[in-house]
Write an enzyme that holds these catalytic residues in place. Structure first.
Site, mmCIF file in Angstrom:
data_model
loop_
_atom_site.group_PDB
_atom_site.id
_atom_site.type_symbol
_atom_site.label_atom_id
_atom_site.label_comp_id
_atom_site.label_asym_id
_atom_site.label_seq_id
_atom_site.Cartn_x
_atom_site.Cartn_y
_atom_site.Cartn_z
ATOM 1 C CB CYS A 131 107.800 -11.845 -29.825
ATOM 2 S SG CYS A 131 108.448 -13.373 -29.170
ATOM 3 N N GLY A 137 109.715 -12.328 -35.826
ATOM 4 C CA GLY A 137 109.427 -13.709 -35.433
ATOM 5 C C GLY A 137 108.877 -14.480 -36.616
ATOM 6 C CG ASN A 165 108.396 -7.864 -28.105
ATOM 7 O OD1 ASN A 165 108.566 -6.820 -28.682
ATOM 8 N ND2 ASN A 165 109.375 -8.767 -27.981
ATOM 9 N N GLY A 166 109.113 -9.688 -25.175
ATOM 10 C CA GLY A 166 110.070 -9.433 -24.107
ATOM 11 C C GLY A 166 110.447 -10.731 -23.424
ATOM 12 C CE1 TYR A 168 120.310 -8.180 -38.424
ATOM 13 C CE2 TYR A 168 119.595 -9.248 -36.404
ATOM 14 C CZ TYR A 168 119.898 -9.311 -37.746
ATOM 15 O OH TYR A 168 119.784 -10.494 -38.412
ATOM 16 C CB SER A 181 121.096 -6.403 -41.678
ATOM 17 O OG SER A 181 122.140 -7.339 -41.603
ATOM 18 C CG ASP A 210 127.859 -8.148 -40.944
ATOM 19 O OD1 ASP A 210 126.640 -7.872 -41.018
ATOM 20 O OD2 ASP A 210 128.287 -9.309 -40.874
ATOM 21 C CB CYS A 218 120.019 -9.930 -24.673
ATOM 22 S SG CYS A 218 118.459 -9.068 -24.347
ATOM 23 C CB CYS A 260 124.078 -7.215 -25.828
ATOM 24 S SG CYS A 260 123.510 -5.766 -26.745
#
Lengths: 492, 492, 492, 492
Positions: free
Chosen positions: C22, C48, C126-127, C267, C308, C370, C407, C467
């Site tokens: 988000c 998002g 957001n979260g 990322y 990315s 990557d 996460c 993570c």
């Protein structure tokens, strides 16, 4: 139209009705012609629900067009569409719905347009050409590229190959090559043109609007909606070319006795239109009166099969003295097919559209008045609903003679073997449908209801009634080639 | 509903009609309940065209819902939607159309759902709560978060705050706190619940389907479409809880004399529904009969204003002996607003929807039968069309008494000052509309037509007729707080 | 968010990536705030893609909102939508895409709005709240009606139950009750409010626009698009209330050491955003530099996995001296799934999105860079494409440490057992993917790349890296209750 | 194509780029050919984004077609569409986008279909006919009815008028009458046909798939996506007729030296396609290498203008030793136009699509590598963004020579007076754009980068480079008639 048009949608079982046939409309000499065309097509929507198109010329830069699937009210009411159609001259077309059949292409939606060396022209055609397949083969052999599956496109290609110098002469040239039924509304950069086939099978009327404007329309109801004044009908075999407020009338074809489609009176035209000075509503009322005389029956109620059977039912009630009642109620929100919840619900298709007034019907002897019987399948379903509601007797009275022959002049009829009346006598039909009595109006009675007091002139019938009589006034060339057998040699 | 529902769409001038009021439907004990709910809502579509919603429970994983703007036939016929609604238990709701007003939110579309500690429940409400605004303020003060602008949402919040242990008890708790008119269909994981307010202002009927299934519906016509059998009406003040094929009936409210909405007979309900064992169609026919007795007039034709005036016009014709005729024809393809081509076309809104059978009307003395007069604006337009067509005289006969008071029980009426009958006497209305005569049925006549042979019991009226009489059986608390003056003290 | 958000779409295999989370945006003190919000959300679209919403207040009449599925560019560019969102104050939210999962409901799309006794307020979050499930149960027990499945809705209900007098105090009250990660942008009729959780897990920055305007945004790139000037980051644990060009800052929570999400660097954030004064692009370039130092390999080409992996690949190339090349080309017209013509076409999903530069790759030793390995499935497919193209060797270098833990702070990760690194050692992963070598950057290397020159402070890590490390700075209460085992006791 | 096609969309300022030109694809001898065609067109989408069409033949009943506006991925991935396209033989076409111009008609979307006496045939054309207007006039004079505004339709009408007996002979007949550039893929009931114009201006390659299948495609990247094997290029002037796994090759035209479009190397083709055995990516890399040699400059960073300038920027960086960096970041969610909130936001169009990495650029001397300069308007805007971000110097290096002449062979170029290079010298362009230096690659340098080691052969150039040189290998007859002046007499 090789694929003819769908009928008046007011009957809840459209798949068991004859399918009519397109509506055409044109106007010249008014600001924002496209808005008038949209309104006219809206009033003619019952003549074709699948798709519609409008072409206008803006007087300077050129032609503009919009062709859309769906109702006029949904497409030609949007400013984003109408803004693209400027000009004081325009024509339009609505066409039938191909429910369930192969997906129709937008390329088949009229008016059709062609660019010629003397400028562009657009045409909209109501009717059906009986030699279209032969013409198409011939034209392809000579280099024509067809873009639609419509018979009407032949007219454009014949125009392109004519050596005449004016559009009107080229249209006349083209239409002399075709056979069949046609009421054509066409336009060039400056002219509005109307033509009716020599027998006048399909309708076309002329109206006047404003100081300098003229209108061509399939029916008079489309004059009413725009406040235009009815002037006269275009005569069978007549061509009118309208420009600068003046009408030039010519007769490009061999003269022939008129053979207007009698089914326009029975079912296709709107009840508030008038034909030959006679209200369609009143003709249908008279059909009911005739029917009550020809086929009386002792009963408690006269109920129309909604909505198209209503005027005849009123006439039947008035002539017989049996009370008129709305025993069957139509759901006005018809539409798509619902997912049927269980197999127990028989006749779901019927119930979605109709319901019976049980408390009214229970224990009564009921006369049901319908406009026609085609396959007969829905007559059976309606009978069943009425009996389920507890009716004591059910009598069908049909406002047209038995439909035993297909139409090749712009009406979509099933193959002959699917027509109930082509396979059964009246008594057999009664038993198959399962009602206490079933009677059709006689052909003479129908003629009388339209005002022909002596009934049908067998030597030279006043109408085209091929669907009832099997007497085809124009030889259906493409069909004959495929082996179709007519009942009697054709006059044409 | 704070924003009440739109009326029966069969009248072409919807903006000059009272607006009804939502329809509710529920079913339990059938495979694929959602399909039944969709069909039921389709049959109730005339009670609300704007939007509809369905909630089901699949018996295991949980509740599923779909809420959509538009017609049932367009949304709840798609496999992609119906597949998301599995289960043997479901309820649904249709609601009015807010043509032109502020964009409605999908959050306002019912059924509403709430998660409670003993599991989720969904409700669908037909009617209007007269103390909703006060309740909402109070609930917000106590931490409720409202998600819609609907009065019906109060019921969910009141349930959430109830300390009762079962959903049914919480519903009863909540409904004891609200005032106004309500027919509620609710569901939990395993139960279908129906409740009617103590006065029974809005309808609710019980049907049976299959071996073990039950149905709740606003009208009987929705039982017919799914082949369900009518059992009985839910009584005023009754709550039924249906589970496992068994019905438990309780009376959670103080008893009160029944005050069913008389306008359901006049206009809202479908003519093929029956109320208290009496066909709506027959009541309307009788209204015409009463009207012919109360207000006879010498004339040539009785024409209904289509379509809702038709049964009364038939009754008037039968009682008076004056022929019934379809002098006004409705275009069945109504819809969006067209772009008006010129200013010369007055009454375009009318012409899009109606046309007059000129040849029929010309020179005739015409009686027009309509169901009601609200603002009166469309009565004027119709009169004009009829005179344009050459009628010799125009007489209006109205199948309801003058509508002089707003409804606060689930019908959308204009502000009182916009009601023609609130500002004028019958003679003034006749002159303002510009017709030769104008007569309304008397309140007693209307009661007689519904079967109350001695007419209205003034001491304790058999119906709610506040819109005609100004006598409000339930005090409209929110309105009184805003300064609305009732004619007489309210009983409730 | 119970259902956290989808990641940066620039990677062609979105189903094998962590899913972010988000984006939030708010502006005050500008004409037509909604247009600014739309632009800001467009710049945050990578946070998002599923849906977005905007709420504004027009200063007089009230709040207006629009919530839509789909891209900002497709919804919030239409005049018909934007005209409904007047006012100088507005907030917005974009959220993840639930590809393939149960159909999302528009009710889950933020901002959420609540009406309180002192007026309405809207919030965008957001979260992810780690005690949302427990809170929801508790709130329902006390009469709250939840309308969405979102954890964020708890905040609104907690506000509704607060006894504080101002919105800001109620927000603080509510946020003191929740646990987890949150960057919240909220608005009342006159105020724009921003809050970050005590650890500052999710980003939130402050900008200035025009004379008197202020902006809150998840990332700085959304300031650039509207020409706003970056002011500063909202501090962990800080609340700002902006009104009339003035900012009031408070600290409603217990102070705690900052634990910003390190994966924002790797990322989630856009490469043109900057965090703590450091360009995200440069950090990623440095990751490549660190990786080249930590895990060198002799090869001919360094190719990014588009898009990315590009900055890290450039860094790797610069540090190693091995030429950078676009060996894999992305099809920019990605989208729906095509119907696969035959079973022979393996890896169709990959080929739709990527193609290999065969002539470039053939016979070469290729290093593929990557950003992360989640399930590892797409790494295998890419390896296969490269080998099909004739590469002599394939070496994977990964710009993040092995992702071995889920996460719970706003990023959608697969269940732990689906994470390749939770089940295999680095060597096992190399063999399973089938490449010549596979190396991940070390956790210390990653910290160094973000500017922490001494690497990770194990005693008190500078970032949240749960993570990678399994060390959760906030106890994931709802998860623990379901039996999730953390690696080490949580600080929080 | 009279209205040629739009270019490779990867450049963010499409309105300031040359517009390419359609892609064609055909396959025979595979089950479900339409799925292969859809995938092939998806891979060729960069050659035309506006619309696409597919025609197949099912081997028995006939041809089926679908033409749609929009992306392949949005239209030709739906089962409802693909099911209508059965058969083992099919062709397809994608075409340009007419942003802002007059609404395109679906009738203009290829493939075109014609019914001939020996059966139907469909064609898809990439290129532009330079004598189409004269041909169209002539064909109309002889009775042809044109249905589209496309030059390609002439081919169908010329086929219809050919007296040849086979489709292939008629195609050859027709193409001998046209002038210009064309790569045509055609099909009959049983044959797949490919033709390239005598100079081979537009590409066309042959592939093999499965046991018995063959593919024709504009580029090799579309072979990769379906797993087809590259066989060879169709030679300039060659016609191939493929049936039953056999290829028959003929040369229907006068032989001529090859003049392939050099701009395919620079910009149009996808970087993962190869032409004449040479990777497009490598050619572009070499352009950067040549450019660094021809126009070196001392600087800190080499940044591509995304995305099309990237390979040349990598080459420039490698040859110069100046670090490559992504100084400009593209927003991947480009699309519609947003409503601009204030007039202060200049260059909104740019900011919607691009953002600058401020912290990276600040204080640096930046080399920007772009593929071409057309009008120059966007070069100015990009320069401004870079300076706003604080760059010390800005140097533009362009991967093509100055574009000073329009293309008439299938590329949409602005009128000559709008081409910056037609009005200004290199120094004037530099000053107008406002950068520190501006250099274009030389024509010889460009030729060398494509592998022509001795550069351009002035006597007989190896490519068509009319857009740079003004030397038109085919006389643009329609344009000459309108007064266009070529630089030198045309060879053709």
């Amino acid at each position: 139209m090789t694929q003819p048009c769908k009928p008046f949608l007011s009957h809840p079982f459209d798949d068991d009705k004859l399918k009519e046939e397109c509506g055409v409309f044109g106007v010249i000499g008014v600001a924002d012609a496209a808005n008038f065309v949209a309104l006219g097509l809206h009033a003619l929507q019952h003549r074709g629900q699948e798709a519609g198109g409008i072409i206008t010329h803006d007087g300077e830069k050129g032609f503009n067009s919009a062709h859309r699937f769906g109702y006029v009210r949904d497409n030609f009411t949007k400013a984003s569409v109408m803004e693209t159609l400027p000009g004081a001259l325009g024509i339009g077309h609505v066409r039938y719905s191909t429910a369930g059949s192969k997906a129709a292409a937008i390329r088949d939606v009229q008016p059709f347009f062609g660019e010629f060396s003397m400028g562009g022209a657009a045409i909209a055609h109501n009717g059906n050409l009986t030699n279209a397949e032969a013409l198409r083969r011939e034209l392809i052999d000579h280099g024509a590229i067809f873009q639609s599956s419509s018979d009407s496109e032949c007219i454009i290609h014949l125009m392109a190959r004519s050596i005449q110098k004016t559009h009107a002469d080229r249209i006349a040239d083209a239409l002399r090559r075709v056979e069949g039924a046609f009421s054509v509304v066409a336009m060039t950069r400056t002219k509005l043109i109307g033509v009716r086939d020599p027998l006048g099978v399909r309708p076309l009327v002329l109206g006047r609007i404003g100081d300098n404007g003229f209108v061509l329309s399939s029916e008079t109801c489309a004059l009413d909606i725009i406040g235009a004044e009815f002037v006269r009908e275009i005569a069978p075999g007549e061509m009118v070319v309208i420009q600068d407020g003046k009408i030039e009338s010519t007769r490009p074809f061999q003269p022939a006795p008129s053979r207007f489609c009698i089914f326009e009176h029975v079912y296709f035209s709107r009840p508030d239109s008038f034909i030959d000075g006679r209200s369609v509503y009143e003709t249908r009322l008279q059909i009911g009166v005739e029917l009550a005389r020809e086929a009386p029956v002792d009963a408690d109620l006269v109920c129309p099969v909604p909505d198209s059977g209503t005027p005849a039912a009123i006439g039947f009630s008035q002539a017989s003295g049996i009370p008129f009642a709305l025993g069957i109620v139509r759901n006005q929100y018809m539409g798509r097919t619902f997912i049927e919840p269980t197999e127990h619900i028989r006749n779901m298709g019927v119930r979605l559209k109709l319901n019976v007034n049980k408390t009214l019907i229970k224990g009564k002897r009921v006369i049901l008045v319908d406009d026609s019987v085609v396959r007969g399948t829905t007559s059976r379903k309606i009978k069943e609903m009425i009996l389920d509601a507890g009716a004591a007797e059910v009598h069908f009275r049909i406002a047209s003679p038995p439909t035993a022959w297909p139409c090749f002049y712009g009406v979509d009829t099933p193959d002959r073997e699917k027509l109930l009346a082509a396979r059964m006598s009246e008594d057999e039909m009664r038993d198959w449908i399962g009602v206490d009595s079933l009677k059709f109006i006689s052909l003479d009675g129908l003629y009388r209801a339209t005002g022909a007091q002596d009934g049908r002139n067998a030597a030279c019938p006043q109408y085209c009634d091929a669907c009832f009589s099997g007497e085809y006034p124009i030889a259906p060339a493409d069909q004959l080639e495929k082996g179709f057998k007519v009942k009697a040699p054709c006059a044409g």
